[in-house]
Design a protein around this motif. Structure first.
Motif, short mmCIF file in Angstrom:
data_model
loop_
_atom_site.label_atom_id
_atom_site.label_comp_id
_atom_site.label_asym_id
_atom_site.label_seq_id
_atom_site.Cartn_x
_atom_site.Cartn_y
_atom_site.Cartn_z
N PHE A 153 0.85 -1.18 0.00
CA PHE A 153 0.00 0.00 0.00
C PHE A 153 0.89 1.24 0.00
CE2 PHE A 153 -2.60 -3.34 1.61
CZ PHE A 153 -3.84 -3.11 1.05
N THR A 154 0.46 2.27 -0.71
CA THR A 154 1.20 3.54 -0.78
C THR A 154 0.24 4.67 -0.45
OG1 THR A 154 2.64 2.66 -2.51
CG2 THR A 154 2.57 5.05 -2.26
N ILE A 155 0.69 5.54 0.44
CA ILE A 155 -0.07 6.73 0.83
C ILE A 155 0.83 7.93 0.60
CG2 ILE A 155 -1.20 7.94 2.73
CD1 ILE A 155 -1.57 5.12 4.01
N SER A 156 0.33 8.92 -0.12
CA SER A 156 1.10 10.15 -0.39
C SER A 156 0.28 11.36 -0.01
CB SER A 156 1.46 10.25 -1.88
OG SER A 156 2.29 9.20 -2.27
N THR A 200 12.78 3.86 7.86
CA THR A 200 12.38 2.50 7.54
C THR A 200 12.18 1.73 8.85
OG1 THR A 200 13.70 2.59 5.52
CG2 THR A 200 13.10 0.40 6.31
N MET A 201 11.15 0.91 8.90
CA MET A 201 10.89 0.13 10.10
C MET A 201 11.96 -0.96 10.25
SD MET A 201 7.68 -2.34 11.06
CE MET A 201 8.34 -3.68 10.08
N GLY A 202 12.56 -1.01 11.45
CA GLY A 202 13.48 -2.09 11.77
C GLY A 202 12.72 -3.29 12.32
N HIS A 245 8.97 5.35 4.95
CA HIS A 245 8.40 6.69 4.84
C HIS A 245 9.45 7.61 4.23
CE1 HIS A 245 6.19 10.13 7.18
NE2 HIS A 245 6.31 10.39 5.90
N ASP A 246 9.15 8.14 3.04
CA ASP A 246 10.03 9.09 2.36
C ASP A 246 9.50 10.50 2.58
OD1 ASP A 246 11.41 6.93 1.33
OD2 ASP A 246 10.46 7.03 -0.64
N HIS A 247 10.42 11.42 2.90
CA HIS A 247 10.09 12.82 3.14
C HIS A 247 10.88 13.65 2.12
CE1 HIS A 247 8.87 11.68 7.37
NE2 HIS A 247 9.76 10.74 7.11
N HIS A 248 10.20 14.17 1.10
CA HIS A 248 10.83 15.01 0.08
C HIS A 248 10.46 16.47 0.33
CE1 HIS A 248 12.06 11.78 -2.71
NE2 HIS A 248 10.97 11.17 -2.28
N LEU A 249 11.44 17.36 0.21
CA LEU A 249 11.18 18.79 0.33
C LEU A 249 11.75 19.50 -0.88
CD1 LEU A 249 11.94 17.70 3.44
CD2 LEU A 249 11.17 20.00 3.92
N LYS A 280 5.66 10.18 1.27
CA LYS A 280 5.14 8.95 0.70
C LYS A 280 5.43 7.82 1.69
CE LYS A 280 5.54 7.96 -3.65
NZ LYS A 280 6.05 7.56 -4.98
N ILE A 281 4.39 7.09 2.05
CA ILE A 281 4.51 5.95 2.95
C ILE A 281 4.14 4.69 2.18
CG2 ILE A 281 3.58 4.84 5.03
CD1 ILE A 281 3.04 7.70 6.10
N ARG A 282 5.01 3.68 2.29
CA ARG A 282 4.76 2.38 1.68
C ARG A 282 4.78 1.33 2.78
NH1 ARG A 282 8.27 5.10 -0.91
NH2 ARG A 282 10.07 3.93 -0.22
N PHE A 283 3.78 0.46 2.78
CA PHE A 283 3.76 -0.58 3.81
C PHE A 283 3.03 -1.83 3.35
CE2 PHE A 283 -0.28 1.50 4.61
CZ PHE A 283 -1.13 0.47 5.00
N THR A 284 3.36 -2.92 3.99
CA THR A 284 2.63 -4.18 3.85
C THR A 284 2.46 -4.75 5.25
OG1 THR A 284 4.66 -5.43 3.49
CG2 THR A 284 3.46 -4.75 1.53
N LEU A 285 1.45 -5.57 5.40
CA LEU A 285 1.20 -6.26 6.66
C LEU A 285 1.44 -7.75 6.47
CD1 LEU A 285 -2.12 -4.60 7.91
CD2 LEU A 285 0.19 -4.19 8.73
N PRO A 286 1.73 -8.45 7.56
CA PRO A 286 1.79 -9.91 7.47
C PRO A 286 0.37 -10.47 7.32
CG PRO A 286 2.16 -9.19 9.73
CD PRO A 286 2.05 -7.95 8.86
#
Length: 164
Positions: free
Chosen positions: A2-5, A79-81, A90-94, A106-112
């Motif tokens: 999933f991607t959230i921007s 990045t989650m450890g 989670h990318d933070h662009h300025l 932009k946040i990208r994630f997956t769940l188990p």
């Protein structure tokens, strides 16, 4: 995956916006979690690691954040450890355009848990994370555009940003 921007235009210098984005106290306010291990105050920097703890959806949560890229004042990535996600980044662009800073996250994630994880992500986590991200951006904009930013940045940075 999933991607959230989301993005926001801020009427403040890029350096100030970048540093406020890295301020642990401000991150804690929007996450609703407390840093308990690693770098727990001030501003995050290259290679920093933080362990966050709190309650979400009635369950205790731990989320380890690793700063995996850091290019001041235009980009950093966390990045989650370890934590509840299978993957979280989670990318933070300025950008500084026409006298304003644009913050684009932009946040990208997956769940188990295969299809169950996808269902939970779609129904619960995507809307929740979108709200948290929007709240974070509104808070950063409010603070960066007022004199309130002075409470969160070190004195030497205040002088640099005030000159901008």
């Amino acid at each position: 995956m999933f991607t959230i921007s989301d993005s926001v235009h801020i009427n403040a210098p890029i350096e100030r916006c970048f540093l406020l984005s890295t301020n642990i106290e401000l991150v804690s306010k929007t996450l609703g979690m407390k840093p308990i291990e690693g770098k727990t105050q001030g501003m995050i920097g290259p290679g920093d690691k933080l362990l966050w703890a709190g309650w979400k959806f009635g369950f205790p949560q731990m989320h380890e954040t690793l700063i995996t890229r850091y290019e001041q004042p235009v980009f950093f990535q966390d990045t989650m450890g370890r934590g509840r996600f299978k993957r979280f980044q989670h990318d933070h662009h300025l950008f500084y355009i026409d006298g304003r800073t644009v913050l684009n996250d932009k946040i990208r994630f997956t769940l188990p848990l295969s299809w169950v994880g996808r269902l939970v992500a779609r129904a619960i986590l995507v809307p929740y994370i979108s709200r948290v991200l929007r709240r974070r951006m509104k808070l950063l904009k409010k603070i960066a555009e007022s004199q309130e930013w002075r409470k969160y940045l070190p004195e030497e940075i205040e002088r640099t940003s005030a000159a901008s």
